[in-house]
Structures are given as structure tokens and as C-alpha cells.
Write an enzyme that holds these catalytic residues in place. Structure first.
Site, PDB file in Angstrom:
ATOM      1  CB  VAL A   1      11.481   9.185  -0.708  1.00 17.40           C
ATOM      2  CG1 VAL A   1      12.225   9.683   0.507  1.00 17.40           C
ATOM      3  CG2 VAL A   1      11.876   7.771  -1.060  1.00 17.40           C
TER       4      VAL A   1
ATOM      5  CB  ILE B   1       6.385  -3.553   6.356  1.00 15.99           C
ATOM      6  CG1 ILE B   1       6.510  -4.967   6.920  1.00 15.99           C
ATOM      7  CG2 ILE B   1       7.407  -3.317   5.246  1.00 15.99           C
ATOM      8  CD1 ILE B   1       6.248  -6.069   5.938  1.00 15.99           C
TER       9      ILE B   1
ATOM     10  CB  THR C   1       3.337   5.827  -4.477  1.00 12.83           C
ATOM     11  OG1 THR C   1       3.863   6.549  -3.375  1.00 12.83           O
ATOM     12  CG2 THR C   1       2.751   6.796  -5.469  1.00 12.83           C
ATOM     13  CB  ALA C   2       3.472   0.868  -6.507  1.00 13.85           C
TER      14      ALA C   2
ATOM     15  N   GLY D   1       0.821  -1.219   0.000  1.00 13.57           N
ATOM     16  CA  GLY D   1       0.000   0.000   0.000  1.00 13.57           C
ATOM     17  C   GLY D   1       0.853   1.266   0.000  1.00 13.57           C
TER      18      GLY D   1
ATOM     19  CG  LEU E   1      10.058   1.351  -4.926  1.00 18.29           C
ATOM     20  CD1 LEU E   1      10.209   1.695  -3.453  1.00 18.29           C
ATOM     21  CD2 LEU E   1      11.101   2.097  -5.749  1.00 18.29           C
TER      22      LEU E   1
ATOM     23  CE1 TYR F   1      13.208   8.447 -35.916  1.00 15.93           C
ATOM     24  CE2 TYR F   1      13.882   6.809 -34.291  1.00 15.93           C
ATOM     25  CZ  TYR F   1      13.034   7.224 -35.303  1.00 15.93           C
ATOM     26  OH  TYR F   1      11.988   6.424 -35.687  1.00 15.93           O
TER      27      TYR F   1
ATOM     28  CE  LYS G   1       9.877  18.402 -11.488  1.00 20.37           C
ATOM     29  NZ  LYS G   1      10.178  16.985 -11.248  1.00 20.37           N
TER      30      LYS G   1
ATOM     31  CB  ALA H   1       9.901  15.570  -7.785  1.00 20.50           C
TER      32      ALA H   1
HETATM   33  C1  LIG Z   1      15.618   7.993  -2.622  1.00 25.17           C
HETATM   34  C2  LIG Z   1      14.381   7.898  -3.451  1.00 25.17           C
HETATM   35  C3  LIG Z   1      13.803   9.058  -3.975  1.00 25.17           C
HETATM   36  C4  LIG Z   1      12.683   8.987  -4.804  1.00 25.17           C
HETATM   37  N1  LIG Z   1      12.155  10.119  -5.355  1.00 25.17           N
HETATM   38  C5  LIG Z   1      11.164  10.014  -6.269  1.00 25.17           C
HETATM   39  C6  LIG Z   1      10.627  11.146  -6.903  1.00 25.17           C
HETATM   40  O1  LIG Z   1      11.005  12.275  -6.622  1.00 25.17           O
HETATM   41  N2  LIG Z   1       9.659  10.962  -7.824  1.00 25.17           N
HETATM   42  C7  LIG Z   1       9.190   9.734  -8.141  1.00 25.17           C
HETATM   43  O2  LIG Z   1       8.351   9.616  -9.029  1.00 25.17           O
HETATM   44  N3  LIG Z   1       9.628   8.646  -7.498  1.00 25.17           N
HETATM   45  C8  LIG Z   1      10.593   8.750  -6.584  1.00 25.17           C
HETATM   46  N4  LIG Z   1      11.047   7.636  -5.946  1.00 25.17           N
HETATM   47  C9  LIG Z   1      10.375   6.362  -6.166  1.00 25.17           C
HETATM   48  C10 LIG Z   1       9.094   6.293  -5.343  1.00 25.17           C
HETATM   49  O3  LIG Z   1       9.405   6.502  -3.989  1.00 25.17           O
HETATM   50  C11 LIG Z   1       8.454   4.935  -5.524  1.00 25.17           C
HETATM   51  O4  LIG Z   1       8.339   4.637  -6.870  1.00 25.17           O
HETATM   52  C12 LIG Z   1       7.068   4.958  -4.929  1.00 25.17           C
HETATM   53  O5  LIG Z   1       7.094   5.408  -3.616  1.00 25.17           O
HETATM   54  C13 LIG Z   1       6.456   3.591  -4.996  1.00 25.17           C
HETATM   55  O6  LIG Z   1       6.921   2.772  -3.977  1.00 25.17           O
HETATM   56  P1  LIG Z   1       6.207   1.393  -3.799  1.00 25.17           P
HETATM   57  O7  LIG Z   1       4.758   1.609  -3.541  1.00 25.17           O
HETATM   58  O8  LIG Z   1       6.569   0.496  -4.922  1.00 25.17           O
HETATM   59  O9  LIG Z   1       6.935   0.777  -2.519  1.00 25.17           O
HETATM   60  P2  LIG Z   1       6.812   1.146  -0.956  1.00 25.17           P
HETATM   61  O10 LIG Z   1       6.529   2.557  -0.709  1.00 25.17           O
HETATM   62  O11 LIG Z   1       8.034   0.546  -0.323  1.00 25.17           O
HETATM   63  O12 LIG Z   1       5.548   0.327  -0.465  1.00 25.17           O
HETATM   64  C14 LIG Z   1       5.603  -1.061  -0.228  1.00 25.17           C
HETATM   65  C15 LIG Z   1       4.323  -1.496   0.426  1.00 25.17           C
HETATM   66  O13 LIG Z   1       4.340  -2.912   0.553  1.00 25.17           O
HETATM   67  C16 LIG Z   1       3.960  -3.256   1.865  1.00 25.17           C
HETATM   68  N5  LIG Z   1       4.592  -4.538   2.201  1.00 25.17           N
HETATM   69  C17 LIG Z   1       5.893  -4.893   2.042  1.00 25.17           C
HETATM   70  N6  LIG Z   1       6.073  -6.149   2.493  1.00 25.17           N
HETATM   71  C18 LIG Z   1       4.860  -6.587   2.919  1.00 25.17           C
HETATM   72  C19 LIG Z   1       4.399  -7.782   3.505  1.00 25.17           C
HETATM   73  N7  LIG Z   1       5.209  -8.813   3.776  1.00 25.17           N
HETATM   74  N8  LIG Z   1       3.105  -7.873   3.820  1.00 25.17           N
HETATM   75  C20 LIG Z   1       2.244  -6.840   3.593  1.00 25.17           C
HETATM   76  N9  LIG Z   1       2.611  -5.684   3.048  1.00 25.17           N
HETATM   77  C21 LIG Z   1       3.912  -5.567   2.737  1.00 25.17           C
HETATM   78  C22 LIG Z   1       4.451  -2.105   2.718  1.00 25.17           C
HETATM   79  O14 LIG Z   1       3.779  -2.063   3.945  1.00 25.17           O
HETATM   80  C23 LIG Z   1       4.101  -0.948   1.822  1.00 25.17           C
HETATM   81  O15 LIG Z   1       2.737  -0.626   1.989  1.00 25.17           O
HETATM   82  C24 LIG Z   1      12.125   7.700  -5.083  1.00 25.17           C
HETATM   83  C25 LIG Z   1      12.669   6.561  -4.510  1.00 25.17           C
HETATM   84  C26 LIG Z   1      13.784   6.639  -3.701  1.00 25.17           C
HETATM   85  C27 LIG Z   1      14.355   5.383  -3.104  1.00 25.17           C
END
Ligand SMILES: Cc1cc2nc3c(=O)[nH]c(=O)nc-3n(C[C@H](O)[C@H](O)[C@H](O)COP(=O)(O)OP(=O)(O)OC[C@H]3O[C@@H](n4cnc5c(N)ncnc54)[C@H](O)[C@@H]3O)c2cc1C
Length: 501
Positions: A49, A44, A17-18, A15, A335, A431, A80, A52
């Protein structure tokens, strides 16, 4: 036997952003025909982050029917117009990669060729003197502007800076209202069908078993389903994009409120600065082969422009992507599917673009391999072209003051990128495939901004005589000046937009 029956139940694990972009989009477009359950673990937490974005985010908000003012209020967002890159070409250099074209394209020829002709014939002029976005950004101004007067020049293309946690919550409220079930709990084990290796169910710490037809892995870097359970390998791109750590610290806001992100290169990486309504987000992305955590944190603290408001948060990552994004009945997003460092704010865009492709290629329970292959081909191509664009920033450095920058200057880069740089160096031609995320104007701004000046220009630019050329370039500047002067300050515009009506 092939099962053509429709998917009935989609399980999203994660849960962040993805997860919530997937839940909101699927519920909006497929909610009438599939049940959606999202499992997330508060213990977890999320990566926290990702603040932007690029203008495509507005397409997502548009599809979801989100009201912009409500969104700005809920996520503490600002507008932005681009990203300012400092110290990338040489120390002391600065350029703005804006979201808009410089100048006006004339009879099918991109404006920069006319500008190149003028510069190569000895006129002192910057490409950005002809950029509406540049002028507005450095005047700290913003307003919704579709078009410049009655000309063919498009107005201000924009994206947002926002609070990532608030955005995920905003989408959560949206998705839950649209019928998505949220289950709190940690997934402990994943059960595979012994015959075909498909995911059958996941079991939570509480013992609860959750079954589904299609599983979407949004579990973050770990890739609980796609990696741990299905063993899909990760392609490591660290040799091209060596940064593998980040330290993030928010600080107090400063004025004026800038309508752009800053990306400032340091000795072994770079620092982001993202202005929100209530605070400024900062982070230092670096490579641990060239500096250590303590020095990287100190560099960040030394370069904040307000008092820190939280302790440093440290993150590790490996730039790269899954060899397959969709495998059997599991699609990975965010991610879990790959990571390209945040230099051009592309990760959230990749999530929304992947969700949109998944919806276009939404399977039945037969999970036709042709659909899976096409999805993997399209997403792989998008990752590869974004990767090349990011590498460009490092490869095009002229810095040799640290080992890190010497490594970047001398590293091997993909042939696809070398071909792009060679073509541009010759006569300013870019291109790109029609579907590429970064278009001509982005490539031109970064290449020129980092001092790759072509030795020639397209012959079509010679259709204007000397006077016509100088009138044309002059009139673009005047037009821009006239358009920017009446715009309000970005800070005032945001304040008015979020004021309760
Ligand atoms: C340093 C940094 C800077 C960034 N800056 C930008 C930016 O400026 N612009 C941009 O577009 N993107 C940026 N990103 C990327 C952006 O942060 C991610 O693409 C975005 O937050 C999506 O993350 P996510 O949802 O995939 O993963 P996460 O935010 O890690 O969410 C994972 C989810 O899975 C759940 N989960 C994990 N394991 C389990 C389990 N066993 N059981 C149940 N739930 C579980 C967690 O609780 C959480 O809800 C950045 C990333 C980093 C590392």
C-alpha cells in the site's frame, strides 16, 4: 583506533518503496564511490500500500532525473491537488486540504487574515472560494500551471497518486541500471561485531553471507536490523493516534477521474479513496479497540464506488517511531523506522527526506557520533511535527456520536500542538519552523475546515479600507475563475500525458 576510511559497501535489506528509493538515490549521488547491494525476499513481499503522495515527491523524481510522462505511464499515476476530508469536524462537513495557498499574500501578511477580517465583520464567504486548487479540483481539471497570469499567485502545486508496486519496480529498474546489485533471498541471521556491536554481515537462508560497512534497514514493520538485531526501542504513539489496523481493497475506476484523495471519517476510523488510471485504491484505517475486523471490512465494502477487484488485505501497525533512527552502522528507513498513519500521505515523503539527510550526513567508517546525533535530531523533529499535524485532525473533531470520536475529542495532546491551536484561535497566527513539512496554509485549512475559527486577525489586515478589502477579495475570486476555466479535464490531461509520443 578511529577508522577514517570511506564506506565501501552499503547493504540495503528490503525492497519495498523504502529500499528502492534508498537504492535509487544512493546510486545516483554516491554510486561512483560506494557499492550498493539490496537484498529482498519475494516470499515475504512488501506491504503493498502507499499510493498517495505530497508534492515533495517531485523533488525526488527531479533529483533522479525521471521523465514525468515515463513515470506516469509506468506507475499508472494521476495528479493530486489535495485531500478532501469528509465528516471530520462534524458529520456532513467537508473541506479540501489543498497543496496551495488560498488567495494571495499581501505585503508579508498571509491572505487568510484579510479573509478573517471580512468574515468576522459579517461577510458570508468560505476560505476556499479564494483557492485556485479548490476550484480546479472540484471542476475535475488539471494542467501544469506555474503561475496565475502575471500575478504573484503561484499556480497548481501537485503530487501524484500511483501504484506502489509499479513505483517500486520502476525505481528498481532505475537503480539496477545505475549499478545496484539485487540479491533475492531471506535474511535469516545478523552477525554483530562482538567488540563494538556493529553489524558485520547478514546471512541468507541459502547460507550466503553478505558483508558491508553501512547497513540500511528497509525490512518493513519488523525492523529486522534496527529492532531485532540492534534492539533499538520503539516509541509508541497510539495514545495520540489510536488507529492500529487497516483493510485495503482496490475497486474499478469511476469517472470523472478526481484530482484529489478522499479521506472520509467513519465510526472508528476513516476511509481513503485514491484514484489511479486503471483502478481506485481504497482502505479503511481503524482502531481495533473500538470496532472489529468484520465490521470495518463491511464498512469499507459498503462505501466503495466501484466493484471490488481483489480480496480485502488486512494490515496491523503501531503508530510511533524508533527512539534512534540511526544506531551504530545501521540506518532505518520506511516502516522499519516508524509509522505515521496515512492520513496526510506523509510516509513516502519521510523516506525520501530521511535518505536525503543520510546523503548530507554520509559517514566514513568511523561513524562519528556527531553525525549520528544530528541525523537522529533532525529526523526526530520531522516525525514529531508531522505527528502533531495528524493529531490535529482527530483532536479537532466535534463529533460525539461514537466512543472513538469522544476519545479523540477528549484525549491529551502534545503541548506543542496545544500551543499551535491556542495561538491560531486567538488571532489566526500560525507559527512554524522554517524546516517544518506542513506550512501555514496547511495548518490554516485543517483548523478552519474543522471549525476552529479565530476570534481575531492580525492588525496589519486593517491597512486596507473596506472598499479595498472587498475589491481585493473579489479580484482574487475573478482571477481564479479566469485561470480555471480554460484548464482541461484531469482525465483528458492524464490520457494525453501517457499516450505514446
Ligand atoms: C494502511 C497503510 C496505508 C498507507 N498509505 C500510504 C500513502 O497513501 N502514502 C504514503 O506515502 N505512504 C503510505 N503508507 C506507508 C507506505 O506503505 C510505506 O511507507 C512504504 O510502502 C514503505 O514500506 P517499506 O519499504 O518500509 O516496507 P515494505 O513494503 O514492507 O517492504 C519491506 C521489504 O523488506 C523485505 N524483507 C522483510 N524481511 C526480510 C528478510 N528477512 N529478508 C529479506 N528481505 C526481507 C520484504 O521482502 C520487502 O521487500 C501506508 C501504509 C499503510 C500500512
Amino acid at each position: 583506533m578511529i577508522d577514517h576510511a570511506p564506506i565501501k559497501k552499503v547493504i540495503i535489506v528490503g525492497g519495498g518503496t523504502a529500499g528502492w528509493i534508498a537504492a535509487a538515490s544512493l546510486s545516483k549521488l554516491l554510486g561512483a564511490v560506494v557499492d550498493i547491494e539490496l537484498i529482498e525476499s519475494d516470499a515475504i513481499g512488501t506491504v503493498g500500500v502507499g499510493e498517495a503522495t505530497i508534492p515533495q515527491i517531485r523533488r525526488l523524481n527531479g533529483v533522479l532525473g525521471i521523465d514525468e510522462r515515463e513515470f506516469l505511464r509506468a506507475t499508472k499515476a494521476t495528479f493530486k491537488l489535495g485531500i478532501e476530508f469528509n465528516n471530520w469536524g462534524r458529520k456532513g462537513d467537508s473541506y479540501l486540504h489543498t497543496f496551495g495557498d488560498a488567495g494571495i499574500n499581501l505585503t508579508n501578511l498571509h491572505f487568510h487574515h484579510y479573509w478573517l477580517r471580512s468574515v468576522l465583520s459579517g461577510t458570508e464567504s468560505s476560505l476556499w472560494d479564494h483557492s485556485l486548487h479548490h476550484r480546479a479540483a472540484y471542476a475535475h481539471k488539471f494542467a501544469h500551471l506555474e503561475r496565475v497570469g502575471k500575478t504573484s499567485m503561484t499556480g497548481l502545486a501537485y503530487a501524484y497518486h500511483f501504484d506502489a508496486g509499479e513505483y517500486a519496480l520502476f525505481l528498481r529498474r532505475y537503480a539496477e541500471k545505475a549499478g545496484v546489485t539485487r540479491t533475492e533471498g531471506k535474511v535469516e541471521t545478523v552477525q554483530l561485531n562482538p567488540e563494538n556491536g556493529y553489524i558485520q554481515s547478514v546471512t541468507l537462508e541459502s547460507g550466503k553471507i553478505v558483508k558491508g560497512d553501512l547497513f540500511i534497514d528497509c525490512s518493513g514493520f519488523r525492523g529486522l536490523l534496527i529492532g531485532d538485531a540492534l534492539k533499538v526501542q520503539y516509541e509508541d504513539w497510539s495514545h495520540y493516534l489510536p488507529c492500529n489496523r487497516a483493510v485495503a481493497i482496490p475497486c474499478e475506476s469511476t469517472t470523472p477521474l478526481l484530482p484529489y484523495t478522499k479521506a472520509t471519517a467513519h465510526e472508528a476510523g476513516w476511509q481513503w479513496r485514491i484514484p489511479l488510471q486503471h483502478r481506485t485504491g481504497n482502505g479503511h484505517v481503524y482502531c481495533d479497540g473500538f470496532t472489529d475486523q468484520e465490521s470495518a471490512t463491511q464498512t469499507l465494502l459498503d462505501n466503495l464506488d466501484g466493484a471490488p477487484t481483489a480480496d480485502p488485505k488486512h494490515l496491523r501497525f503501531t503508530t510511533g517511531r524508533r527512539k534512534e533512527f540511526w544506531h551504530k552502522n545501521c540506518v532505518s528507513l520506511g516502516l522499519a523506522s516508524g509509522f505515521l498513519e496515512p492520513l496526510e500521505s506523509t510516509s513516502i515523503h519521510l523516506i525520501q527526506s530521511n535518505v536525503s539527510r543520510l546523503i548530507q550526513l554520509f559517514p566514513n567508517r568511523d561513524f562519528a557520533q556527531a553525525q549520528i546525533d544530528e541525523y537522529n535530531r533532525l529526523i526526530g523533529k520531522e516525525y514529531d511535527t508531522v505527528r502533531d499535524f495528524l493529531i490535529l485532525h482527530y483532536k479537532l473533531t466535534q463529533r460525539d456520536d461514537t466512543e472513538f470520536w469522544r476519545y479523540c475529542r477528549n484525549m491529551e495532546v502534545p503541548d506543542s500542538l496545544t500551543a499551535k491551536m491556542d495561538l491560531f484561535a486567538q488571532n489566526g497566527t500560525i507559527y512554524h519552523d522554517p524546516e517544518d513539512l506542513f506550512r501555514e496554509s496547511s495548518w490554516v485549512q485543517v483548523m478552519v475546515g474543522q471549525n476552529l475559527m479565530p476570534s481575531g486577525y492580525h492588525p496589519m489586515a486593517d491597512r486596507l479600507d473596506e472598499k479595498q478589502l472587498s475589491d481585493f477579495l473579489g479580484s482574487v475570486k475573478t482571477l481564479i475563475e479566469k485561470s480555471v476555466t480554460p484548464l482541461p479535464a484531469h482525465q483528458d490531461y492524464v490520457a494525453a500525458a501517457v499516450r505514446p509520443s
